[in-house]
Design a protein around this motif. Structure first.
Motif, mmCIF file in Angstrom:
data_model
loop_
_atom_site.group_PDB
_atom_site.id
_atom_site.type_symbol
_atom_site.label_atom_id
_atom_site.label_comp_id
_atom_site.label_asym_id
_atom_site.label_seq_id
_atom_site.Cartn_x
_atom_site.Cartn_y
_atom_site.Cartn_z
ATOM 1 N N VAL A 12 0.879 -1.095 0.013
ATOM 2 C CA VAL A 12 -0.073 0.140 -0.125
ATOM 3 C C VAL A 12 0.968 1.203 -0.028
ATOM 4 N N GLN A 13 0.308 2.362 -0.130
ATOM 5 C CA GLN A 13 0.752 3.685 -0.228
ATOM 6 C C GLN A 13 0.824 4.088 1.241
ATOM 7 N N ALA A 14 1.946 4.996 1.612
ATOM 8 C CA ALA A 14 1.719 5.783 2.929
ATOM 9 C C ALA A 14 0.449 6.333 3.144
ATOM 10 N N GLY A 15 -0.053 6.342 4.227
ATOM 11 C CA GLY A 15 -1.341 6.838 4.682
ATOM 12 C C GLY A 15 -2.479 5.962 4.434
ATOM 13 N N TRP A 16 -2.378 4.840 3.915
ATOM 14 C CA TRP A 16 -3.428 3.723 3.747
ATOM 15 C C TRP A 16 -3.420 3.166 4.899
ATOM 16 N N SER A 84 -2.915 5.060 9.010
ATOM 17 C CA SER A 84 -1.917 5.890 8.660
ATOM 18 C C SER A 84 -0.704 5.304 8.330
ATOM 19 N N LEU A 85 -0.523 4.366 7.600
ATOM 20 C CA LEU A 85 0.626 3.478 7.591
ATOM 21 C C LEU A 85 1.650 4.313 6.951
ATOM 22 N N THR A 90 6.839 -1.169 7.108
ATOM 23 C CA THR A 90 7.263 -2.304 6.173
ATOM 24 C C THR A 90 7.883 -3.480 7.101
ATOM 25 N N ALA A 91 7.272 -4.426 6.904
ATOM 26 C CA ALA A 91 7.961 -5.486 7.620
ATOM 27 C C ALA A 91 7.193 -6.942 7.508
ATOM 28 N N GLN A 121 3.372 -10.398 4.783
ATOM 29 C CA GLN A 121 4.008 -9.352 4.290
ATOM 30 C C GLN A 121 3.447 -8.004 4.028
ATOM 31 N N VAL A 122 3.870 -6.602 4.876
ATOM 32 C CA VAL A 122 3.204 -5.553 4.555
ATOM 33 C C VAL A 122 4.322 -4.707 4.068
ATOM 34 N N THR A 123 4.075 -3.998 3.024
ATOM 35 C CA THR A 123 5.126 -3.118 2.293
ATOM 36 C C THR A 123 4.233 -1.659 2.157
ATOM 37 N N VAL A 124 4.968 -0.848 2.364
ATOM 38 C CA VAL A 124 4.275 0.598 2.591
ATOM 39 C C VAL A 124 5.267 1.396 1.757
ATOM 40 N N SER A 125 4.845 2.061 0.735
ATOM 41 C CA SER A 125 5.876 2.831 -0.221
ATOM 42 C C SER A 125 5.206 4.414 0.064
#
Length: 126
Positions: A12-16, A84-85, A90-91, A121-125
């Motif tokens: 997801v994108q930052a803030g999601w 508010s990711l 990311t981890a 897995q959670v990835t925040v861009s």
């Protein structure tokens, strides 16, 4: 044998927001304490949040106010609502459980938990 299966991770994108789920099975009675941990690239495994049988919760300072841990005993499921990711979230996220008493005076150690899921897995861009 207690089994924990996580789901809900993604990119997801930052803030999601994302909601992680952990279904617990294979036990005769409910674990006393359950928690979410994460391990980012090149980092140690750290506690994110934990909840005990009385519903007491504790959070890491880095997620306080953004993440919420909860459990649905009827569905044998533990949740982690993440709002508010940030990229630093990311981890690989792991669900953990144990039957021993864990005093939630501070975020617990991974050593306090004997049962673990395989991770999601959670990835925040940015």
């Amino acid at each position: 044998q207690v089994q924990l299966v996580e789901s809900g991770g993604g990119s997801v994108q930052a803030g999601w927001s994302l909601r992680l789920s952990c279904v617990v099975s294979g036990y005769s009675w409910s674990p006393y304490c359950m928690g979410w941990f994460r391990q980012g690239p090149g980092k140690e495994c750290e506690a994110v949040a934990a909840i005990d049988a009385a519903g007491r919760t504790i959070y890491a300072d880095s997620v306080q106010g953004r993440f919420t841990i909860s459990q649905d005993n009827a569905k044998n499921t533990l949740y982690l609502q993440m709002n508010s990711l940030k990229p630093e979230d990311t981890a690989m996220y792991y669900c953990a459980a144990d039957y021993a008493f864990v005093p939630l005076l501070a975020p617990p150690s991974p050593r306090d938990f004997g049962y673990w899921g395989q991770g999601t897995q959670v990835t925040v861009s940015s």
